[in-house]
Design a protein around this motif. Structure first.
Motif, short mmCIF file in Angstrom:
data_model
loop_
_atom_site.label_atom_id
_atom_site.label_comp_id
_atom_site.label_asym_id
_atom_site.label_seq_id
_atom_site.Cartn_x
_atom_site.Cartn_y
_atom_site.Cartn_z
N ILE A 80 0.84 -1.20 0.00
CA ILE A 80 0.00 0.00 0.00
C ILE A 80 0.87 1.25 0.00
CG2 ILE A 80 -1.80 1.27 1.20
CD1 ILE A 80 -2.74 -1.41 0.17
N ASP A 81 0.54 2.18 -0.88
CA ASP A 81 1.19 3.50 -0.91
C ASP A 81 0.07 4.53 -0.98
OD1 ASP A 81 2.73 5.72 -1.16
OD2 ASP A 81 3.81 5.08 -2.95
N SER A 82 -0.23 5.15 0.14
CA SER A 82 -1.34 6.11 0.20
C SER A 82 -0.82 7.46 0.68
CB SER A 82 -2.43 5.62 1.15
OG SER A 82 -1.91 5.44 2.45
N ALA A 83 -1.44 8.53 0.19
CA ALA A 83 -0.97 9.86 0.58
C ALA A 83 -2.09 10.88 0.46
CB ALA A 83 0.21 10.29 -0.28
N LEU A 84 -2.03 11.87 1.34
CA LEU A 84 -2.92 13.03 1.32
C LEU A 84 -2.07 14.23 0.92
CD1 LEU A 84 -5.85 13.91 1.96
CD2 LEU A 84 -5.08 14.41 4.28
N TYR A 85 -2.55 14.97 -0.09
CA TYR A 85 -1.78 16.10 -0.63
C TYR A 85 -2.56 17.40 -0.43
CZ TYR A 85 0.61 12.28 -3.04
OH TYR A 85 1.28 11.11 -3.33
N PHE A 86 -1.84 18.43 -0.01
CA PHE A 86 -2.44 19.75 0.20
C PHE A 86 -1.82 20.72 -0.80
CE2 PHE A 86 -2.43 17.41 4.17
CZ PHE A 86 -3.75 17.54 4.61
N GLY A 87 -2.67 21.24 -1.70
CA GLY A 87 -2.18 22.11 -2.77
C GLY A 87 -2.63 23.54 -2.61
N GLU A 88 -2.41 24.32 -3.64
CA GLU A 88 -2.76 25.74 -3.62
C GLU A 88 -4.27 25.92 -3.73
OE1 GLU A 88 -2.28 26.79 -8.35
OE2 GLU A 88 -0.53 27.02 -7.04
N GLY A 89 -4.74 27.05 -3.22
CA GLY A 89 -6.17 27.37 -3.31
C GLY A 89 -7.05 26.46 -2.48
N GLY A 90 -6.48 25.78 -1.48
CA GLY A 90 -7.28 24.90 -0.65
C GLY A 90 -7.56 23.54 -1.25
N GLN A 91 -6.96 23.25 -2.41
CA GLN A 91 -7.17 21.95 -3.03
C GLN A 91 -6.50 20.84 -2.21
OE1 GLN A 91 -8.98 20.09 -4.63
NE2 GLN A 91 -8.46 20.16 -6.81
N THR A 92 -7.22 19.74 -2.07
CA THR A 92 -6.70 18.56 -1.36
C THR A 92 -6.92 17.33 -2.23
OG1 THR A 92 -7.30 19.56 0.77
CG2 THR A 92 -6.81 17.22 0.77
N ALA A 93 -5.96 16.45 -2.24
CA ALA A 93 -6.07 15.23 -3.03
C ALA A 93 -5.72 14.02 -2.18
CB ALA A 93 -5.14 15.30 -4.25
N LEU A 94 -6.39 12.92 -2.45
CA LEU A 94 -6.10 11.65 -1.79
C LEU A 94 -5.80 10.62 -2.87
CD1 LEU A 94 -6.04 9.74 0.68
CD2 LEU A 94 -8.50 9.37 0.31
N ARG A 95 -4.68 9.94 -2.73
CA ARG A 95 -4.32 8.90 -3.70
C ARG A 95 -3.95 7.62 -2.96
NH1 ARG A 95 -0.03 10.56 -8.07
NH2 ARG A 95 1.44 10.26 -6.37
N ILE A 96 -4.53 6.52 -3.37
CA ILE A 96 -4.27 5.23 -2.76
C ILE A 96 -3.86 4.24 -3.84
CG2 ILE A 96 -5.21 3.34 -1.38
CD1 ILE A 96 -7.26 5.32 -0.27
N ASP A 97 -2.71 3.63 -3.66
CA ASP A 97 -2.17 2.67 -4.62
C ASP A 97 -1.99 1.34 -3.91
OD1 ASP A 97 -0.12 1.11 -6.09
OD2 ASP A 97 -0.11 2.81 -7.44
N ALA A 98 -2.57 0.28 -4.47
CA ALA A 98 -2.44 -1.06 -3.90
C ALA A 98 -1.91 -2.02 -4.95
CB ALA A 98 -3.79 -1.55 -3.38
N GLU A 99 -0.95 -2.86 -4.56
CA GLU A 99 -0.34 -3.80 -5.48
C GLU A 99 -0.15 -5.15 -4.79
OE1 GLU A 99 3.63 -4.20 -8.38
OE2 GLU A 99 3.31 -2.41 -7.13
N TYR A 100 -0.27 -6.21 -5.57
CA TYR A 100 -0.11 -7.57 -5.03
C TYR A 100 0.74 -8.38 -6.00
CZ TYR A 100 -1.28 -12.11 -3.02
OH TYR A 100 -1.20 -13.35 -2.43
N GLU A 101 1.58 -9.25 -5.47
CA GLU A 101 2.43 -10.10 -6.29
C GLU A 101 2.03 -11.55 -6.10
OE1 GLU A 101 6.54 -9.30 -5.60
OE2 GLU A 101 6.49 -7.43 -6.76
N LEU A 102 1.61 -12.19 -7.20
CA LEU A 102 1.21 -13.58 -7.17
C LEU A 102 2.31 -14.43 -7.82
CD1 LEU A 102 -0.96 -15.74 -6.63
CD2 LEU A 102 -1.92 -15.20 -8.88
N MET A 103 2.94 -15.29 -7.04
CA MET A 103 4.05 -16.13 -7.52
C MET A 103 3.48 -17.33 -8.26
SD MET A 103 6.86 -14.59 -6.32
CE MET A 103 8.09 -15.89 -6.37
N LEU A 104 3.50 -17.28 -9.60
CA LEU A 104 3.06 -18.42 -10.40
C LEU A 104 4.12 -19.52 -10.38
CD1 LEU A 104 1.49 -16.50 -13.41
CD2 LEU A 104 0.38 -17.31 -11.34
#
Length: 241
Positions: free
Chosen positions: A133-157
């Motif tokens: 998991i790589d998640s982050a909350l970002y605070f930008g100009e003009g009061g803009q806020t962003a939330l990004r969540i990245d999830a990854e899984y590795e399946l060993m075949l």
């Protein structure tokens, strides 16, 4: 010169403390890593875009010790040899629990028409069942806020063949037409990559990536004649050292 019993004891303590200091440094050395997670060539499924030369990258660099590290994260895309978008993050990362780091720093978005800067607060680690998991909350100009969540899984075949699904979601707090950002759920990216580890440090792969914009972000993209949904086949390589 005769040494008193007290002086002898102090000397032994000084030697012990000095040895403990060297042992501590040896147990927590300065380490680093460069990881190129994605270096790939893409083919857009849209027939109107088949003749475009699209390439992208996603890479991390970190330097530090066991509990504290300096991280650099970068990703972006080139179309016909011209950089259309890129991102750079400079973060301080500190371990707060087993397998979890709190990250604080700066993010910069560099696009063709304008740049955007954010203050970043994130949480990165390994969730139950080995989801990265790589998640982050970002605070930008003009009061803009962003939330990004990245999830990854590795399946060993097999020991060398690995299937890696990935899902990334982005949300914004308000409309920002200048940057084609709309309030609410903005974008979902889903990728599936099958790689073969020739060595642990070098693994070519093939895959597919789907991306779609939603809500106000999709409306702003249509107004700017940008793509709302894309499907891309890809070939690339993952490596680290």
């Amino acid at each position: 010169m005769k040494m008193t019993k007290r002086g002898f004891t102090v000397s032994l303590l000084a030697i012990a403390v000095n040895n403990m200091s060297f042992a501590h440094e040896a147990a927590d050395p300065l380490i680093s890593m460069v990881s190129i997670n994605q270096l790939e060539q893409r083919l857009n499924n849209d027939s109107q875009s088949d003749d475009l030369d699209i390439s992208s990258w996603n890479a991390d660099v970190w330097l530090g010790k066991n509990l504290g590290k300096l991280w650099l994260k970068t990703e972006g895309e080139f179309v016909d040899g011209q950089r259309v978008e890129s991102e750079l993050q400079v973060l301080y990362s500190h371990a707060i629990a087993p397998y979890w780091d709190l990250q604080i720093g700066w993010r910069g978005d560099f696009n063709q028409d304008q740049n955007q800067h954010w203050f970043a607060v994130g949480l990165q680690g390994l969730a139950p069942y080995f989801f990265e998991i790589d998640s982050a909350l970002y605070f930008g100009e003009g009061g803009q806020t962003a939330l990004r969540i990245d999830a990854e899984y590795e399946l060993m075949l097999t020991q060398k063949l690995i299937l890696s699904p990935e899902l990334e979601t982005t949300l914004y707090s308000r409309n920002a037409p200048k940057y084609e950002q709309g309030s609410g759920l903005a974008k979902i990216d889903a990728g599936l990559r099958l790689r073969y580890e020739i060595r642990r440090e070098f693994a070519p792969y093939i895959g597919v990536n789907w991306s779609k914009k939603y809500g106000n972000t999709a409306d702003l993209a249509r107004h700017a004649t940008s793509d709302v949904e894309t499907m891309e086949w890809l070939i690339g390589v993952k490596l680290w050292y």
